[in-house]
Design a protein around this motif. Structure first.
Motif, short mmCIF file in Angstrom:
data_model
loop_
_atom_site.label_atom_id
_atom_site.label_comp_id
_atom_site.label_asym_id
_atom_site.label_seq_id
_atom_site.Cartn_x
_atom_site.Cartn_y
_atom_site.Cartn_z
N ASN A 84 0.83 -1.19 0.00
CA ASN A 84 0.00 0.00 0.00
C ASN A 84 0.87 1.24 0.00
OD1 ASN A 84 0.30 1.39 2.59
ND2 ASN A 84 -0.57 -0.45 3.49
N ARG A 85 0.22 2.32 -0.42
CA ARG A 85 0.92 3.61 -0.43
C ARG A 85 0.12 4.61 0.40
NH1 ARG A 85 2.18 3.45 -6.60
NH2 ARG A 85 0.83 1.72 -7.16
N ASP A 86 -0.56 4.08 1.41
CA ASP A 86 -1.41 4.94 2.25
C ASP A 86 -0.64 5.53 3.41
OD1 ASP A 86 -3.45 4.12 0.67
OD2 ASP A 86 -4.14 2.54 2.06
N GLU A 87 0.64 5.12 3.60
CA GLU A 87 1.30 5.51 4.83
C GLU A 87 2.35 6.60 4.63
OE1 GLU A 87 2.41 2.20 7.34
OE2 GLU A 87 0.67 1.06 6.65
N ALA A 88 2.68 7.22 5.74
CA ALA A 88 3.76 8.21 5.76
C ALA A 88 4.63 7.88 6.96
CB ALA A 88 3.18 9.61 5.87
N GLU A 111 -3.10 11.52 8.10
CA GLU A 111 -2.87 12.02 9.45
C GLU A 111 -1.45 12.53 9.62
OE1 GLU A 111 -5.91 10.99 11.66
OE2 GLU A 111 -5.41 8.85 11.84
N TYR A 112 -0.75 12.58 8.50
CA TYR A 112 0.68 12.95 8.57
C TYR A 112 0.88 14.33 9.19
CZ TYR A 112 5.36 14.24 6.93
OH TYR A 112 6.65 14.68 6.85
N GLU A 113 0.17 15.32 8.69
CA GLU A 113 0.34 16.71 9.17
C GLU A 113 0.08 16.80 10.67
OE1 GLU A 113 1.41 19.00 7.16
OE2 GLU A 113 1.11 18.02 5.21
N LYS A 114 -1.04 16.19 11.04
CA LYS A 114 -1.45 16.21 12.44
C LYS A 114 -0.40 15.54 13.33
CE LYS A 114 -5.56 14.56 14.97
NZ LYS A 114 -6.69 13.61 14.76
N ALA A 115 0.09 14.37 12.88
CA ALA A 115 1.08 13.63 13.65
C ALA A 115 2.39 14.42 13.76
CB ALA A 115 1.33 12.25 13.02
N TYR A 116 2.72 15.08 12.67
CA TYR A 116 3.96 15.86 12.64
C TYR A 116 3.93 16.94 13.71
CZ TYR A 116 8.25 17.58 10.42
OH TYR A 116 9.54 17.92 10.16
N ALA A 117 2.80 17.63 13.80
CA ALA A 117 2.66 18.71 14.80
C ALA A 117 2.75 18.16 16.21
CB ALA A 117 1.31 19.42 14.58
#
Lengths: 411, 411
Positions: free
Chosen positions: B259-263, B314-320
C-alpha cells in the motif's frame, strides 16, 4: 393539555423542504403544550417508484414481498422528520408499523388493523417525545410486514387516535377543509366548520376525495373527532364529529355532492314476476360489477321497466350481460346512457325537516332540468340528470339550500 | 446436500437486470440440490442516496434514525430477489434483520451482532425455500433497527453461516478470487485456490480490498469456510479456510501485499530513558492517530532514533504532535516522508521455513531498492521503501517467491 394525532400525506412530505416545514408546524403545536403523535405517508411518488421496481421483476408481484418493498417509503420519511424535529430541539422518535406494533391481519397489500400496542408510544409521550409513526403499514401475527392499501395512512392516524383515546385526529391535506360543494363548480362554495361522520361518508362516497372513506368509518365507529386541515396554510379546517347538537338550529343541508362516473342501463318490458330484480341484477353482480342506484317502475300490462347505474368503466360489460339476461327472461329491449351525472344533497338536518326532496325538485324544475332517476336515504337525496346540466344543477341547489351564505362560526 | 450462505454486494444487485442474473445463479445452485441462504446489500448507490437525504436535514444525523432510513436499502433488494426467484418457480422468502432476528448491540451505525435466531430460517429451508436475508442490519434488544456499518453485509453472511453451521459462506464480488498480488501491478499475478484466514487478514489489512476484515476475523473465529467468487463469471474462486494441511508441501509465500497509504515520521536524538516509547507514542495515540510500523534504533551516545508510520491523511497532524513532544523531551529533530510505500510478503509457509526474510532482502537488493524500515510477524515480513520503487519491488518479489507459476490445482 390535549393528545393530538396529526397525519401528513405524501405531498406534505414530498421533499426535504416540505419535511422541514412539517417539522416547524409540529414544533409549534408541541410548544403550545399538546402531546403529539405524527403519522406520515411516503414521499409523494416514492410508493409508485417502489411498485414500479417490483413490476419490472414481475407483473404479479408476490403480495408479501411487495409489502416488504413498499413499506420502506414511510420508513424513510418518519426518520427524516424525527431528525428534523431533533435538529429543532424537539425530542422525537420514529416507529415503523412493526415497532409500534400495529397488528393487522395477513391480507397483504390491503390488510386491516386488528390491534395497536400503545405501550411504547405512551412511554415516549410521557418522556416528552413527539412520536412519529409510519402510516399505511403494520405487521401480522407471524411478523410479516403488511400494508393497508392505498390511502391507508389516514386509517393509521384514526386507529392510533382511537387506541390512544386522542382528543383529535388531524388530517393535513392540500385543501383547507370540507366544502359545501366543489369550489371549481360553485365559486360561492364555503368551508364547513363542522360536518357529521354520516354526512362526510355520503360526501366522500359521492366524489369529495378529501378523506379515505375507510378512515371516516373507522373514526365514526370509535368516535374519534377528525379534523381536515391544510398542511401549509393556517386555519381551523373542518371538524368531522358525531352530531351532538340535534336540538340546536342547524342547516338542513350540509353540502352538494356530485359525480359523473356513472352510466345508466335500462331493461324494458320485463315480465313482472316475483324475483325479477334478482334475475336482472344477479348476473351483473356475478360479473363483479357494482350497482349504485336502482329504480323499478310500477308495472303496466304485466311488464315492468328496470333501471340501474354502474361505474362508467363497466358500462360495456354490464350492457352485454344485460342483453343476455333480456333474451333469457323475454324482456323487450335494453338501452343505456353514459352521458349522465348524479347530484346529491346531503345533510343530517333533513331527518327533522319535511319537504327537502320537493324543494330540490322545485329548484331543478325552475332551471328546466329533467330528473331521470331518484333515490333517497335518511340523510341524502340523489338524482340522475343529463350530464350537460350538472354544473347548472349544482349551482341551483347550492343557492336553493342557502349554502352560498358566509360560513357560520364555530360554536 | 450442503447448506450454503451466498452473499451478493451492491454492484451485484445494482439494477433489476442484475437482480434477475443473481436469481438465475441462485436458481441453478438450488437445482443442484443445496439449501441456500442469500444475503444481499442495497443496490449500489442507494445507501449513499439515503444518507444524503438525511444529510440534507442535518450534518449530524441522529444515529438511531439514520439506521431506520439506511436499512430500507436492503429491504428493497431482498424482496425484489425473492420475487425474481418465485417468478422462476423457486420458492423463496425475504427477511429483514429484525424479522430473522439478528440481535445486535445498540451501537447504531456500527452495531455488532450478538446472536442470530435460526428458527425461522431452518423452518423455511426445511420447507424447501431459499431464504433471502437483508445484510448489514439487525435489531437491538429494544426493537430498534441497527446497522453494522459499511461493508457489514459480509459480516451478516459469515454470522449467518456460523449460526446455521453452513458448509460454506460464498462472497460474490467483482473479482474472481484472491490474487497473489494486484494484477494491475503484476500481470503474472494468479488467483489462489486456497488461502488461510490469517493470510487473508494480512492481505486484507494491507490493501487487498476483496473482503471486509471484520468478516474474515469472524469467519476465522467460528471456522466458517469462506469463498470469494465473481458474481457473474463462472469459476471456483478462492477458498479461505483454516490451514488443515501443515504437513503437506505448500508454497512458502501466498501473496505480496502493498500500500501507499502511509507516511513515515522520525524523531532523532531522543534521550534514551525508560518509557521513551510511551512518551513519544502516547500523545500520538491520544490524538486518535493510529500507528502502524514502529522501529527504534539501538541507542548511541545515550540517545536513540525512533521511526513510525501513520496513515498519510494524518501525517500533518502527527507531525505537529511529534514536534511538540520533541520540545518536551529534548529530542534533537523531527523529520518525515510521505513518499513511501509498504510491501509485504505473506504466507503461513514461512513458519516452517527459515531464510524467508533474507530471500526478500536479497531480491530487493538485486534491484538496488533501499529498505528504510522492516517489521516482521509470524506469517509476514513488511518493508518500507521509496514509493517510486513500489511496482518494481512487487514484481521482483512475485518472481523471487515463484508466484508467477501457473495456479496449483485444488486438492
Amino acid at each position: 393539555m390535549a393528545l393530538i394525532v396529526q397525519k401528513f400525506g405524501g405531498t406534505s412530505v414530498g421533499s426535504i423542504e416540505r419535511i422541514e416545514q412539517v417539522a416547524e408546524k409540529v414544533k409549534k403545536h408541541r410548544e403550545a403544550g399538546d402531546d403529539l403523535v405524527v403519522v406520515l405517508s411516503a414521499m409523494s411518488g416514492e410508493t409508485n417508484r417502489l411498485i414500479d421496481l417490483a413490476k419490472q421483476i414481475t407483473d404479479q408481484p408476490v403480495p408479501r414481498e411487495l409489502d416488504v418493498i413498499v413499506s420502506t417509503g414511510e420508513q424513510v420519511t418518519i426518520a427524516l422528520l424525527a431528525m428534523a424535529l431533533m435538529k429543532r430541539g424537539v425530542p422525537a422518535v420514529s416507529y415503523t408499523g412493526n415497532q409500534v406494533r400495529i397488528l393487522t391481519d395477513s391480507a397483504h397489500n390491503k390488510a386491516r388493523i386488528l390491534q395497536i400496542d400503545d405501550q411504547k408510544i405512551r412511554a415516549d409521550l410521557k418522556a416528552g417525545r413527539v412520536v412519529v409513526v409510519a402510516g399505511f403499514q403494520g405487521v401480522d401475527e407471524h411478523g410479516n410486514i403488511t400494508t393497508l392499501g392505498r390511502g391507508g395512512s389516514d386509517t393509521t392516524g384514526v386507529a392510533l387516535a382511537a387506541a390512544l383515546k386522542a382528543d383529535e385526529c388531524q388530517i393535513y391535506t392540500d385543501v383547507d377543509g370540507v366544502y359545501t360543494t366543489d369550489p371549481r363548480v360553485v365559486p360561492q362554495a364555503r368551508r364547513l366548520e363542522k360536518i357529521t361522520f354520516e354526512e362526510m361518508l355520503e360526501m366522500a362516497s359521492l366524489g369529495s376525495k378529501v378523506l379515505q372513506i375507510r378512515s371516516v368509518e373507522f373514526a365514526g365507529k370509535y368516535n374519534v373527532p377528525l379534523r381536515v386541515l391544510h398542511s401549509f396554510k393556517e386555519g381551523p379546517g373542518t371538524l368531522i364529529t358525531i352530531d351532538e347538537e340535534e336540538s340546536m338550529e342547524q342547516p338542513i343541508i350540509s353540502g352538494i355532492a356530485f359525480n359523473r362516473d356513472e352510466a345508466k342501463l335500462t331493461i324494458r318490458g320485463v315480465p313482472d314476476t316475483p324475483g325479477v330484480a334478482f334475475k336482472i341484477l344477479g348476473p351483473i353482480s356475478a360479473s363483479n360489477i357494482e350497482v349504485d342506484m336502482i329504480v323499478q317502475n310500477v308495472s303496466h300490462d304485466n311488464t315492468t321497466d328496470f333501471t340501474f347505474t354502474v361505474h362508467r368503466n363497466e358500462y360495456e360489460k354490464a350492457y352485454a350481460v344485460l342483453e343476455n339476461t333480456a333474451r333469457e327472461i323475454g324482456a323487450r329491449e335494453v338501452s343505456g346512457d353514459t352521458k349522465i351525472a348524479k347530484v346529491s344533497i346531503v345533510g343530517v338536518g333533513m331527518r327533522s325537516h319535511a319537504g327537502v326532496a320537493s324543494r330540490m325538485f322545485e329548484a331543478l324544475a325552475k332551471e328546466s332540468i329533467n330528473i331521470q332517476m331518484i333515490s333517497t336515504s335518511e340523510i341524502k337525496v340523489s338524482v340522475v340528470i343529463e350530464e350537460k346540466y350538472l354544473e347548472l344543477a349544482v349551482r341551483a341547489l347550492h343557492t336553493a339550500f342557502e349554502l352560498d351564505a358566509p360560513a357560520r362560526q364555530s360554536e
